[in-house]
Design a protein around this motif. Structure first.
Motif, PDB file in Angstrom:
ATOM      1  N   LEU A 187       1.345 -22.553   6.434  1.00 13.86           N
ATOM      2  CA  LEU A 187       0.651 -21.273   6.336  1.00 13.86           C
ATOM      3  C   LEU A 187       1.705 -20.243   5.956  1.00 13.86           C
ATOM      4  O   LEU A 187       2.693 -20.063   6.670  1.00 13.86           O
ATOM      5  CB  LEU A 187      -0.021 -20.897   7.659  1.00 13.86           C
ATOM      6  N   SER A 188       1.503 -19.606   4.818  1.00 11.41           N
ATOM      7  CA  SER A 188       2.502 -18.692   4.267  1.00 11.41           C
ATOM      8  C   SER A 188       1.997 -17.251   4.350  1.00 11.41           C
ATOM      9  O   SER A 188       0.870 -16.953   3.943  1.00 11.41           O
ATOM     10  CB  SER A 188       2.797 -19.066   2.812  1.00 11.41           C
ATOM     11  N   ILE A 189       2.847 -16.377   4.879  1.00 13.49           N
ATOM     12  CA  ILE A 189       2.499 -14.964   5.044  1.00 13.49           C
ATOM     13  C   ILE A 189       3.440 -14.115   4.201  1.00 13.49           C
ATOM     14  O   ILE A 189       4.659 -14.206   4.345  1.00 13.49           O
ATOM     15  CB  ILE A 189       2.627 -14.527   6.516  1.00 13.49           C
ATOM     16  N   ASN A 190       2.890 -13.314   3.313  1.00 13.64           N
ATOM     17  CA  ASN A 190       3.681 -12.306   2.607  1.00 13.64           C
ATOM     18  C   ASN A 190       3.478 -10.973   3.315  1.00 13.64           C
ATOM     19  O   ASN A 190       2.339 -10.553   3.542  1.00 13.64           O
ATOM     20  CB  ASN A 190       3.250 -12.186   1.148  1.00 13.64           C
ATOM     21  N   PHE A 191       4.571 -10.325   3.655  1.00 16.84           N
ATOM     22  CA  PHE A 191       4.473  -9.112   4.464  1.00 16.84           C
ATOM     23  C   PHE A 191       5.580  -8.128   4.117  1.00 16.84           C
ATOM     24  O   PHE A 191       6.590  -8.483   3.501  1.00 16.84           O
ATOM     25  CB  PHE A 191       4.553  -9.459   5.954  1.00 16.84           C
ATOM     26  N   ARG A 192       5.367  -6.883   4.536  1.00 17.12           N
ATOM     27  CA  ARG A 192       6.388  -5.840   4.424  1.00 17.12           C
ATOM     28  C   ARG A 192       6.777  -5.386   5.821  1.00 17.12           C
ATOM     29  O   ARG A 192       5.950  -5.383   6.733  1.00 17.12           O
ATOM     30  CB  ARG A 192       5.871  -4.647   3.626  1.00 17.12           C
ATOM     31  N   LEU A 193       8.022  -5.000   5.988  1.00 18.46           N
ATOM     32  CA  LEU A 193       8.502  -4.452   7.254  1.00 18.46           C
ATOM     33  C   LEU A 193       8.670  -2.945   7.106  1.00 18.46           C
ATOM     34  O   LEU A 193       9.411  -2.484   6.231  1.00 18.46           O
ATOM     35  CB  LEU A 193       9.851  -5.065   7.637  1.00 18.46           C
ATOM     36  N   ILE A 194       7.990  -2.203   7.959  1.00 20.25           N
ATOM     37  CA  ILE A 194       8.110  -0.745   7.933  1.00 20.25           C
ATOM     38  C   ILE A 194       8.731  -0.312   9.254  1.00 20.25           C
ATOM     39  O   ILE A 194       8.046  -0.120  10.263  1.00 20.25           O
ATOM     40  CB  ILE A 194       6.740  -0.079   7.708  1.00 20.25           C
ATOM     41  N   THR A 195      10.044  -0.211   9.256  1.00 24.24           N
ATOM     42  CA  THR A 195      10.813   0.137  10.445  1.00 24.24           C
ATOM     43  C   THR A 195      11.709   1.328  10.111  1.00 24.24           C
ATOM     44  O   THR A 195      11.898   1.655   8.932  1.00 24.24           O
ATOM     45  CB  THR A 195      11.697  -1.039  10.886  1.00 24.24           C
ATOM     46  N   PRO A 196      12.288   1.980  11.116  1.00 21.89           N
ATOM     47  CA  PRO A 196      13.241   3.057  10.812  1.00 21.89           C
ATOM     48  C   PRO A 196      14.367   2.584   9.896  1.00 21.89           C
ATOM     49  O   PRO A 196      14.810   3.324   9.010  1.00 21.89           O
ATOM     50  CB  PRO A 196      13.757   3.455  12.197  1.00 21.89           C
ATOM     51  N   ALA A 197      14.816   1.345  10.086  1.00 21.34           N
ATOM     52  CA  ALA A 197      15.914   0.824   9.265  1.00 21.34           C
ATOM     53  C   ALA A 197      15.488   0.614   7.816  1.00 21.34           C
ATOM     54  O   ALA A 197      16.204   1.000   6.882  1.00 21.34           O
ATOM     55  CB  ALA A 197      16.434  -0.481   9.853  1.00 21.34           C
ATOM     56  N   THR A 198      14.313  -0.018   7.597  1.00 20.89           N
ATOM     57  CA  THR A 198      13.887  -0.257   6.213  1.00 20.89           C
ATOM     58  C   THR A 198      13.528   1.050   5.513  1.00 20.89           C
ATOM     59  O   THR A 198      13.752   1.195   4.309  1.00 20.89           O
ATOM     60  CB  THR A 198      12.692  -1.227   6.151  1.00 20.89           C
ATOM     61  N   LEU A 199      12.990   2.011   6.263  1.00 21.47           N
ATOM     62  CA  LEU A 199      12.701   3.316   5.673  1.00 21.47           C
ATOM     63  C   LEU A 199      13.989   4.027   5.273  1.00 21.47           C
ATOM     64  O   LEU A 199      14.078   4.638   4.208  1.00 21.47           O
ATOM     65  CB  LEU A 199      11.908   4.175   6.662  1.00 21.47           C
ATOM     66  N   ALA A 200      15.002   3.936   6.131  1.00 19.26           N
ATOM     67  CA  ALA A 200      16.282   4.578   5.829  1.00 19.26           C
ATOM     68  C   ALA A 200      16.944   3.950   4.609  1.00 19.26           C
ATOM     69  O   ALA A 200      17.599   4.637   3.819  1.00 19.26           O
ATOM     70  CB  ALA A 200      17.204   4.489   7.037  1.00 19.26           C
ATOM     71  N   LEU A 201      16.751   2.633   4.449  1.00 23.43           N
ATOM     72  CA  LEU A 201      17.351   1.915   3.325  1.00 23.43           C
ATOM     73  C   LEU A 201      16.485   1.962   2.067  1.00 23.43           C
ATOM     74  O   LEU A 201      16.921   1.541   0.996  1.00 23.43           O
ATOM     75  CB  LEU A 201      17.597   0.452   3.715  1.00 23.43           C
ATOM     76  N   GLY A 202      15.268   2.453   2.208  1.00 21.04           N
ATOM     77  CA  GLY A 202      14.376   2.533   1.054  1.00 21.04           C
ATOM     78  C   GLY A 202      13.816   1.201   0.612  1.00 21.04           C
ATOM     79  O   GLY A 202      13.509   1.009  -0.563  1.00 21.04           O
ATOM     80  N   VAL A 203      13.657   0.250   1.552  1.00 21.49           N
ATOM     81  CA  VAL A 203      13.170  -1.087   1.188  1.00 21.49           C
ATOM     82  C   VAL A 203      11.895  -1.451   1.947  1.00 21.49           C
ATOM     83  O   VAL A 203      11.566  -2.622   2.089  1.00 21.49           O
ATOM     84  CB  VAL A 203      14.261  -2.155   1.438  1.00 21.49           C
ATOM     85  N   GLU A 204      11.167  -0.444   2.400  1.00 22.43           N
ATOM     86  CA  GLU A 204       9.975  -0.715   3.205  1.00 22.43           C
ATOM     87  C   GLU A 204       8.816  -1.290   2.387  1.00 22.43           C
ATOM     88  O   GLU A 204       7.822  -1.741   2.958  1.00 22.43           O
ATOM     89  CB  GLU A 204       9.519   0.554   3.935  1.00 22.43           C
ATOM     90  N   VAL A 205       8.928  -1.292   1.057  1.00 16.78           N
ATOM     91  CA  VAL A 205       7.871  -1.892   0.242  1.00 16.78           C
ATOM     92  C   VAL A 205       8.269  -3.262  -0.304  1.00 16.78           C
ATOM     93  O   VAL A 205       7.515  -3.868  -1.064  1.00 16.78           O
ATOM     94  CB  VAL A 205       7.454  -0.961  -0.925  1.00 16.78           C
ATOM     95  N   HIS A 206       9.432  -3.757   0.084  1.00 13.30           N
ATOM     96  CA  HIS A 206       9.838  -5.087  -0.367  1.00 13.30           C
ATOM     97  C   HIS A 206       9.015  -6.149   0.366  1.00 13.30           C
ATOM     98  O   HIS A 206       8.886  -6.124   1.589  1.00 13.30           O
ATOM     99  CB  HIS A 206      11.322  -5.318  -0.096  1.00 13.30           C
ATOM    100  N   VAL A 207       8.467  -7.094  -0.382  1.00 10.75           N
ATOM    101  CA  VAL A 207       7.616  -8.135   0.195  1.00 10.75           C
ATOM    102  C   VAL A 207       8.448  -9.373   0.535  1.00 10.75           C
ATOM    103  O   VAL A 207       9.188  -9.886  -0.307  1.00 10.75           O
ATOM    104  CB  VAL A 207       6.475  -8.518  -0.768  1.00 10.75           C
ATOM    105  N   CYS A 208       8.324  -9.829   1.778  1.00 12.46           N
ATOM    106  CA  CYS A 208       9.022 -11.022   2.265  1.00 12.46           C
ATOM    107  C   CYS A 208       8.018 -12.158   2.454  1.00 12.46           C
ATOM    108  O   CYS A 208       6.808 -11.952   2.361  1.00 12.46           O
ATOM    109  CB  CYS A 208       9.693 -10.739   3.608  1.00 12.46           C
ATOM    110  N   GLU A 209       8.544 -13.332   2.755  1.00 12.35           N
ATOM    111  CA  GLU A 209       7.667 -14.475   3.019  1.00 12.35           C
ATOM    112  C   GLU A 209       8.061 -15.156   4.326  1.00 12.35           C
ATOM    113  O   GLU A 209       9.244 -15.360   4.598  1.00 12.35           O
ATOM    114  CB  GLU A 209       7.742 -15.497   1.880  1.00 12.35           C
ATOM    115  N   LEU A 210       7.062 -15.487   5.122  1.00 13.23           N
ATOM    116  CA  LEU A 210       7.261 -16.276   6.335  1.00 13.23           C
ATOM    117  C   LEU A 210       6.374 -17.506   6.249  1.00 13.23           C
ATOM    118  O   LEU A 210       5.165 -17.394   6.060  1.00 13.23           O
ATOM    119  CB  LEU A 210       6.903 -15.465   7.584  1.00 13.23           C
TER     120      LEU A 210
END
Length: 238
Positions: A187-210
Motif C-alpha cells: 500500500l503506497s501513500i504519496n503525501f506532503r509534510l507541512i511542518t515548521p521545518a518544511t515551511l521554513a525550508l520552502g519544501v512543504e509541497v514536495h511529495v514523498c512516498e511511504l
C-alpha cells in the motif's frame, strides 16, 4: 488535495503581493520581479522542471520525515530493516518499539533518496521526461505483520496533523492486477509534510512516498527476489 495536483510535484505557488497574503516569506529576488512565495499553496501551472531542484527539495524533506516514520511505526507495530550484526550483510526486520533507544538502533538501514540513475531511467521510460511526475525521490517503507497492522499504520498517517495525503495506491486490493508488479503487493501513500521545518525550508509541497509492506513481501524483496524483479522490470522497459 488540490484538484488535479495529486500526481505531480509543484513549485510553491507564486502570487503578486497584496493584502490577502500578508504573511509571506521574504525573498529579495522575487521581490525584485514583483512576486512572493505563498507557503502551503501549490500552483498546477508552475510545475517543477529541474531534476536538481527536485532532489534538493527531497533531501530537505528527508531530514524531517524520519521522526514521523518512527512515530507511525511505534503505534502500529511497524518494523524497519536492520543489519543482522553478523558481518555478512544480511538484513533482518525488527519492531521499532524494540529497537528505539537501544544499541540496535544504529543498525537500522534507513532508506536513501532514489538513485539518480533510476530517477533518470524512470523519467525517460515512463514519465515523458517530466520530472514533476517523480513522486518517490524521498521514499521510505514500514514493514508490518498483517493487513490489520497495515490499516492501523495508514490510520496513523491519516490523522497526523502535519501530513497532507495526496494519493493512495492500494496494491493489496482484490481488484489490483498483481501481474503488473510480478506478484508484488503493498500500500503506497504519496503525501506532503507541512511542518515548521518544511515551511521554513520552502519544501512543504514536495511529495514523498511511504510504502506499507507485509513482512513476507519485504523478505522476498530484500534478497535475490529484488534483483530478479529489476531484471524483469528492465525487460518490460518501465
Amino acid at each position: 488535495g488540490v484538484k488535479g495536483c495529486s500526481t505531480r510535484q509543484f513549485q510553491r505557488r507564486m502570487s503578486r503581493p497584496g493584502k490577502l497574503h500578508a504573511k509571506q516569506t521574504h525573498d529579495v529576488l522575487l521581490d525584485a520581479i514583483g512576486y512572493q512565495t505563498v507557503p502551503r499553496m501549490v500552483d498546477p501551472s508552475r510545475m517543477v522542471k529541474s531534476l536538481d531542484q527536485l532532489y534538493a527539495s527531497a533531501a530537505a524533506v528527508n531530514a524531517v520525515v524520519l521522526d514521523h516514520l518512527k512515530r507511525w511505526a511505534l503505534k502500529s507495530r511497524g518494523m524497519f530493516p536492520c543489519d543482522s550484526g553478523s558481518g555478512d550483510g544480511r538484513v533482518v526486520y525488527r519492531y521499532w518499539k524494540d529497537v528505539e533507544g537501544s544499541p540496535s538502533e544504529r543498525l537500522v538501514r534507513w532508506s536513501c533518496l532514489k538513485k539518480h540513475s533510476r530517477a533518470m531511467e524512470k523519467m525517460t521510460r515512463s514519465l515523458s521526461d517530466d520530472p514533476s511526475r517523480l513522486l518517490d525521490l524521498c521514499r521510505h517503507a514500514i514493514v508490518l505483520d498483517s493487513p490489520h497492522d497495515v490499516a492501523v499504520c495508514l490510520g496513523q498517517v491519516a490523522i497526523d496533523q502535519e501530513v497532507r495525503i495526496e494519493r493512495i495506491k492500494n496494491r493489496m486490493s482484490l481488484t489490483y492486477d498483481s501481474g503488473v508488479t510480478a506478484g508484488y503487493r503493498d500500500l503506497s501513500i504519496n503525501f506532503r509534510l507541512i511542518t515548521p521545518a518544511t515551511l521554513a525550508l520552502g519544501v512543504e509541497v514536495h511529495v514523498c512516498e511511504l510504502q506499507l509492506v507485509l513482512l513476507r513481501f519485504a523478505e522476498v524483496r530484500s534478497n535475490e527476489g529484488h534483483k530478479r524483479y529489476i531484471s524483469w522490470r528492465n525487460l518490460r522497459g518501465v
